[in-house]
Design a protein around this motif. Structure first.
Motif, PDB file in Angstrom:
ATOM      1  N   PRO A  18       0.901  -1.194   0.076  1.00 60.65           N
ATOM      2  CA  PRO A  18      -0.083  -0.185  -0.154  1.00 60.65           C
ATOM      3  C   PRO A  18       0.734   1.246   0.025  1.00 60.65           C
ATOM      4  O   PRO A  18       1.577   1.519   1.020  1.00 60.65           O
ATOM      5  CB  PRO A  18      -0.804  -0.122   1.203  1.00 60.65           C
ATOM      6  CG  PRO A  18      -0.158  -1.033   2.031  1.00 60.65           C
ATOM      7  CD  PRO A  18       1.006  -1.682   1.464  1.00 60.65           C
ATOM      8  N   VAL A  30       1.596   3.924   2.968  1.00 56.97           N
ATOM      9  CA  VAL A  30       2.460   3.685   4.118  1.00 56.97           C
ATOM     10  C   VAL A  30       3.738   4.301   4.072  1.00 56.97           C
ATOM     11  O   VAL A  30       4.453   4.836   4.984  1.00 56.97           O
ATOM     12  CB  VAL A  30       2.790   2.133   4.370  1.00 56.97           C
ATOM     13  CG1 VAL A  30       3.380   1.951   5.484  1.00 56.97           C
ATOM     14  CG2 VAL A  30       1.205   1.452   4.412  1.00 56.97           C
ATOM     15  N   GLU A  79      -0.943  -1.438  -3.955  1.00 54.23           N
ATOM     16  CA  GLU A  79      -2.214  -1.043  -3.545  1.00 54.23           C
ATOM     17  C   GLU A  79      -2.279   0.476  -3.424  1.00 54.23           C
ATOM     18  O   GLU A  79      -1.298   1.136  -3.301  1.00 54.23           O
ATOM     19  CB  GLU A  79      -2.655  -1.572  -2.063  1.00 54.23           C
ATOM     20  CG  GLU A  79      -3.948  -1.325  -1.697  1.00 54.23           C
ATOM     21  CD  GLU A  79      -4.296   0.063  -1.084  1.00 54.23           C
ATOM     22  OE1 GLU A  79      -5.465   0.348  -0.865  1.00 54.23           O
ATOM     23  OE2 GLU A  79      -3.312   0.788  -0.386  1.00 54.23           O
ATOM     24  N   GLY A 110      -8.012  -3.485   9.790  1.00 54.78           N
ATOM     25  CA  GLY A 110      -7.194  -2.322  10.468  1.00 54.78           C
ATOM     26  C   GLY A 110      -5.984  -2.506  10.576  1.00 54.78           C
ATOM     27  O   GLY A 110      -5.572  -3.475   9.960  1.00 54.78           O
ATOM     28  N   GLN A 144      -1.889  -2.546  12.581  1.00 54.69           N
ATOM     29  CA  GLN A 144      -1.372  -3.108  13.693  1.00 54.69           C
ATOM     30  C   GLN A 144      -2.210  -3.717  14.572  1.00 54.69           C
ATOM     31  O   GLN A 144      -2.773  -3.185  15.613  1.00 54.69           O
ATOM     32  CB  GLN A 144      -0.772  -1.780  14.336  1.00 54.69           C
ATOM     33  CG  GLN A 144      -0.135  -1.852  15.754  1.00 54.69           C
ATOM     34  CD  GLN A 144       1.162  -2.626  15.472  1.00 54.69           C
ATOM     35  OE1 GLN A 144       1.750  -2.689  14.349  1.00 54.69           O
ATOM     36  NE2 GLN A 144       1.674  -3.100  16.650  1.00 54.69           N
ATOM     37  N   GLY A 176      -6.348  -7.209   3.018  1.00 59.25           N
ATOM     38  CA  GLY A 176      -5.729  -5.875   3.315  1.00 59.25           C
ATOM     39  C   GLY A 176      -4.338  -5.856   4.366  1.00 59.25           C
ATOM     40  O   GLY A 176      -4.087  -6.928   4.104  1.00 59.25           O
ATOM     41  N   TYR A 222       4.488   5.031   7.982  1.00 64.29           N
ATOM     42  CA  TYR A 222       3.666   6.183   8.158  1.00 64.29           C
ATOM     43  C   TYR A 222       4.502   7.425   8.699  1.00 64.29           C
ATOM     44  O   TYR A 222       3.675   8.405   8.974  1.00 64.29           O
ATOM     45  CB  TYR A 222       2.480   5.730   9.297  1.00 64.29           C
ATOM     46  CG  TYR A 222       1.714   4.554   8.689  1.00 64.29           C
ATOM     47  CD1 TYR A 222       0.979   4.942   7.840  1.00 64.29           C
ATOM     48  CD2 TYR A 222       2.004   3.273   9.059  1.00 64.29           C
ATOM     49  CE1 TYR A 222       0.010   4.121   7.163  1.00 64.29           C
ATOM     50  CE2 TYR A 222       0.985   2.102   8.817  1.00 64.29           C
ATOM     51  CZ  TYR A 222      -0.083   2.559   7.588  1.00 64.29           C
ATOM     52  OH  TYR A 222      -0.537   1.659   7.294  1.00 64.29           O
TER      53      TYR A 222
END
Ligand SMILES: *Cc1c(COP(=O)(O)O)cnc(C)c1O
Length: 635
Positions: free
Chosen positions: A100, A103, A125, A251, A253, A287, A540
């Protein structure tokens, strides 16, 4: 503990103290000389040696260090762990990973994932048009997987349809029912069969910081009735064969493996029923959520995880297999969108310490024959100090200090006497603090005593630019000195950054058992820089950072470790200059310089400076504008 006192401090004591083997995932270690090393390919390089290379190249602290091999190794571990889990239970389909981009969107990171990930068919992604464009430019192999999440307008959809024409495996994941008519319309107009995915709304509750992506009120995904409506619309359009992927995201973590398993079971039930509805599903996408053990506690706490990578892969593969086998549904390709776990390990923020504040007396002063009575009383408290009287002494010194301050305010006590009192007070407080370790129970009154005596170490970094999640969500990252670790760290400290913001501090650390409020550090040496590292910051942090006090992007260095123990600087990016950050907030550097020239010209006219001085000043001003926004040491 007792044993340690019998011999000198060794590097291995630091290994235990800072927990490097618990959170380092085998990517970081400690040499016998006391240096933190980055490890891969059976090779180890001291971070201090890399810093020496930076100094030689005039790359000043703070620096974000990326170790490319660590990123490669994580891609390899993830893909190979899934391959092993698949082989173990004879699962009949393969695994495909996508990264993704949100990130960490930095070109260095994305390009490395595209290049190294190619051997595993690792794709991307994307959640927006800019990310889509990044994916289209980074991927080169036909058949590469691109998963498009997020809200999609016509332009986004057209880019995806073109990607299919170019040979990419590009999927549109429908997040809201309103997206479907446009996808149908554009694919007809462009004469391409789209690959459609559908995002389900998960109700399995997940613990951890980011649990709101699941549950009834989740803002993402389609409810059961919306799913049925989408299936019916696709059937009507004779495109049910295009519905190939089912997507869910519990979600980020997720610390608990049982939560993950519950989510997988729920997703499989949807998958089974969508197949029975006639969808030609071939991919199940779970995900993100694969956690990073930031604290190294191996627990189900928010910042940890109670499972290994192998456990995660086996849970996904085995749960899909058993749930689908029971209903005689063919195995799908398993897709995951792990971001955090893929990139967190490969980046380390390095900075030097500029200064410290100690809460200690400045000088031992002897009693004077005619000193104020309150001072004598304060001085005598320590004489009766023991474990039993500690609490009483603590109260006494506070009372005397209060009286001395009052006396000062009323003009009865002079500045010198007040200074003596401060010194005596601090010395006694330290003596009390030293007793706490041996006390069976620490009185509530003194619970924060040690914290209140901790040093403040000022680090050359901006929390808001480089570690925004510490400020925003109390994220814990491992922090430790990267050298001098064969030497006992004798100070207890909290860290402050160089912004003028009282929130710019780190005062929660990974402790031996639970979070600690202070970090053990070494005293500064006059002739030597003291370097700290903040680890696991690859996910992040970089793009959420902001320009607090106009501290800009840091310097970034990518290194590659070689098998022979050497390393290469493969990429370097100089961080923002002052002119850069000024232009981000809409100043025009040329105009700023011109204003200064005019001010200096006025000073010449008024006889304050000479024209030659003006030239010197303008030269220095221009150099500043081109310089780094952080504290620079003259070498
Ligand atoms: C953010 C996000 C991810 C990444 O999750 P990690 O926990 O970082 O692996 C994956 N998929 C979607 C849809 C996301 O929004």
């Amino acid at each position: 503990m007792e044993q340690r006192k019998l011999r000198p401090w060794q590097a291995e004591d630091s290994t235990e103290l800072y927990g490097i083997e618990r959170w380092g995932n085998d990517y970081f270690g400690l040499s016998a000389e006391g240096n933190v090393t980055a490890k891969t390919l059976n090779t180890e390089v001291a971070l201090l040696d890399i810093i020496k290379g930076m100094v030689d190249r005039d790359l000043q602290m703070p620096v974000l260090l990326r170790v490319e091999n660590i990123l490669d190794a994580q891609i390899m571990r993830l893909n190979e762990a899934f391959a092993a889990a698949i082989a173990q239970v004879s699962y009949t389909q393969r695994y495909r990973g996508v990264y993704p981009i949100k990130v960490n969107q930095q070109a260095q990171v994305v390009e490395e994932i595209a290049a190294f990930g190619e051997r595993y068919g690792h794709g991307f992604e994307v959640g927006s048009k800019p990310e889509m464009i990044i994916a289209l430019s980074a991927l080169t192999q036909p058949g590469s997987l691109i998963i498009c999440n997020g809200y999609k307008d016509e332009e986004f959809i057209d880019l995806g349809l073109q990607a299919i024409k170019l040979g990419f495996d590009c999927f549109f994941v429908i997040e809201t029912p309103s997206e479907l008519p446009m996808i149908i319309e554009r694919s007809r107009a462009m004469d391409v069969r789209p690959n459609i995915g559908i995002r389900i709304k998960m109700v399995s509750q997940v613990s951890g910081h980011w649990n709101s992506t699941s549950g009834d009120r989740s803002i993402f995904g389609l409810t059961a009735s919306q799913l049925v409506a989408v299936v019916d619309s696709l059937r009507q359009a004779q495109m049910l064969d295009c519905l190939k992927l089912m997507h869910c995201h519990l979600g980020s973590q997720i610390p608990s493996l049982s939560d993950i398993q519950a989510g997988v079971v729920e997703a499989c039930r949807y998958y089974i029923d969508l197949v029975r509805e006639g969808a030609a599903l071939s991919h199940i996408d779970f995900g993100g959520g694969l956690a990073v053990d930031y604290t190294g506690a191996k627990s189900s706490d928010d910042q940890s995880r109670n499972y290994s990578l192998e456990d995660y892969c086996q849970t996904l593969v085995n749960t899909v297999k058993t749930t689908l086998d029971a209903e005689q549904i063919a195995h799908p390709i398993i897709v995951t969108e792990s971001g955090r776990a893929l990139v967190a390990y490969s980046s380390v923020l390095l900075f030097n310490v500029l200064d410290t504040t100690k809460f200690e007396s400045t000088e031992q002063l002897p009693a004077e024959p005619l000193e104020h009575q309150l001072l004598t009383q304060l001085r005598s408290v320590v004489e009766g100090l023991n474990e039993q009287t500690a609490e009483q002494c603590y109260e006494d010194i506070h009372r005397y200090r209060e009286q001395i301050r009052d006396g000062f305010n009323q003009g009865q006590i002079d500045l010198r006497c007040r200074a003596h009192a401060e010194n005596i007070f601090l010395d006694t407080l330290h003596s009390i603090a030293a007793l706490l370790d041996t006390m069976v129970e620490v009185p509530a009154l003194m619970a924060d005593l040690k914290l209140s005596l901790a040093d403040i170490y000022y680090g050359n970094f901006s929390l808001f630019q480089s570690l925004p999640d510490i400020w925003a969500i109390d994220q814990l990252f491992p922090v430790m000195p990267i050298h001098r670790l064969a030497e006992e760290p004798t100070r207890q400290a909290v860290l402050a950054d160089i912004t003028c913001d009282c929130d710019g501090k780190i005062d929660q650390f990974i402790g031996l058992s639970k979070a600690a409020k202070t970090l053990p550090l070494h005293p500064l040496k006059a002739s030597e820089e003291y370097y700290l590292g903040v680890f696991l910051v690859g996910a992040y942090q970089e793009t959420l950072g902001d320009l607090h006090n106009l501290f800009g992007d840091t310097n970034v260095v990518s290194v590659r470790l070689n098998r022979d123990g050497s390393f290469d600087f493969v990429k370097e990016i100089h961080g923002d200059t002052i002119a850069d950050v000024l232009s981000y907030v809409e100043y025009q550097p040329r105009q700023v310089e011109l204003n200064y020239r005019n001010t200096a010209e006025r000073a010449v006219r008024e006889g304050r400076i000479t024209a030659a001085e003006r030239q010197q000043m303008i030269k220095a001003f221009k150099a500043s504008m081109q310089g780094y926004t952080y504290y620079e040491r003259e070498h």
